[in-house]
Design a protein around this motif. Sequence first.
Motif, PDB file in Angstrom:
ATOM      1  N   MET A  77       0.831  -1.207   0.000  1.00  0.00           N
ATOM      2  CA  MET A  77       0.000   0.000   0.000  1.00  0.00           C
ATOM      3  C   MET A  77       0.865   1.257   0.000  1.00  0.00           C
ATOM      4  N   ARG A  78       1.947   1.205   0.736  1.00  0.00           N
ATOM      5  CA  ARG A  78       2.829   2.382   0.848  1.00  0.00           C
ATOM      6  C   ARG A  78       3.825   2.477  -0.309  1.00  0.00           C
ATOM      7  N   HIS A  79       4.286   1.321  -0.782  1.00  0.00           N
ATOM      8  CA  HIS A  79       5.320   1.280  -1.826  1.00  0.00           C
ATOM      9  C   HIS A  79       5.019   0.122  -2.777  1.00  0.00           C
ATOM     10  N   ALA A  80       4.092   0.331  -3.691  1.00  0.00           N
ATOM     11  CA  ALA A  80       3.646  -0.748  -4.579  1.00  0.00           C
ATOM     12  C   ALA A  80       4.749  -1.263  -5.491  1.00  0.00           C
ATOM     13  N   ARG A  81       5.792  -0.474  -5.680  1.00  0.00           N
ATOM     14  CA  ARG A  81       6.878  -0.901  -6.574  1.00  0.00           C
ATOM     15  C   ARG A  81       8.004  -1.610  -5.832  1.00  0.00           C
ATOM     16  N   THR A  82       7.739  -2.048  -4.612  1.00  0.00           N
ATOM     17  CA  THR A  82       8.721  -2.804  -3.837  1.00  0.00           C
ATOM     18  C   THR A  82       9.104  -4.062  -4.613  1.00  0.00           C
ATOM     19  N   VAL A 140      -7.609 -10.334  -1.769  1.00  0.00           N
ATOM     20  CA  VAL A 140      -7.191  -9.379  -0.742  1.00  0.00           C
ATOM     21  C   VAL A 140      -6.526  -8.187  -1.419  1.00  0.00           C
ATOM     22  N   ILE A 141      -5.627  -8.468  -2.347  1.00  0.00           N
ATOM     23  CA  ILE A 141      -5.032  -7.407  -3.173  1.00  0.00           C
ATOM     24  C   ILE A 141      -5.833  -7.373  -4.459  1.00  0.00           C
ATOM     25  N   LYS A 142      -6.523  -6.249  -4.675  1.00  0.00           N
ATOM     26  CA  LYS A 142      -7.436  -6.133  -5.819  1.00  0.00           C
ATOM     27  C   LYS A 142      -6.756  -5.594  -7.068  1.00  0.00           C
ATOM     28  N   GLY A 143      -5.616  -4.938  -6.925  1.00  0.00           N
ATOM     29  CA  GLY A 143      -4.933  -4.376  -8.078  1.00  0.00           C
ATOM     30  C   GLY A 143      -3.894  -3.364  -7.639  1.00  0.00           C
ATOM     31  N   TYR A 144      -3.275  -2.714  -8.607  1.00  0.00           N
ATOM     32  CA  TYR A 144      -2.227  -1.738  -8.356  1.00  0.00           C
ATOM     33  C   TYR A 144      -2.496  -0.515  -9.221  1.00  0.00           C
ATOM     34  N   ALA A 145      -2.143   0.663  -8.725  1.00  0.00           N
ATOM     35  CA  ALA A 145      -2.380   1.882  -9.495  1.00  0.00           C
ATOM     36  C   ALA A 145      -1.343   2.933  -9.143  1.00  0.00           C
TER      37      ALA A 145
END
Length: 152
Positions: free
Chosen positions: A13-18, A46-51
């Motif tokens: 959530m804080r750093h999606a590009r980890t 639980v994780i629905k996607g990334y943006a």
Amino acid sequence: MNSNDLKIIEQLMRHARTTWAELGALLGLSAPAAADRVRKLEETGVIKGYAALINPDEIGCGLAAMIAVTLERPEVRSDFLRLVMNLAEVLECHHIAGEQDYMIKVRCSGTRDLERLISEEIKALPGIKTRTTVILSTVKETPVLPVKWEGK
């Protein structure tokens, strides 16, 4: 869901590009093991996607407003919900308790665009009443949920 899953969720959530390696180091796991855990969280929904988080002012969506919607008759609900799902300007739609039925958050280019959205789109449906509040500035807006895990 265990504390490692919650750590993954908070980190992404804080750093999606980890990277998988960074996530593995955070969890005390190998990069492939961290990747497997993330895939499981994605598969279970639980994780629905990334943006990417975009500055709305920079792309011409500087006006934000909250529109409280009252449906005068229950039979207009399906048409209203279909409209909301198809309007790009609608960022959020919440079914709420109280005098109104729904609260929608919208982003527009300006007041004329907001007027068009309300008058020509939303109120074009029969049996819809609205009450609009223009957002002057935003103090806090975050996609990060308050995750609590053991040891935090």
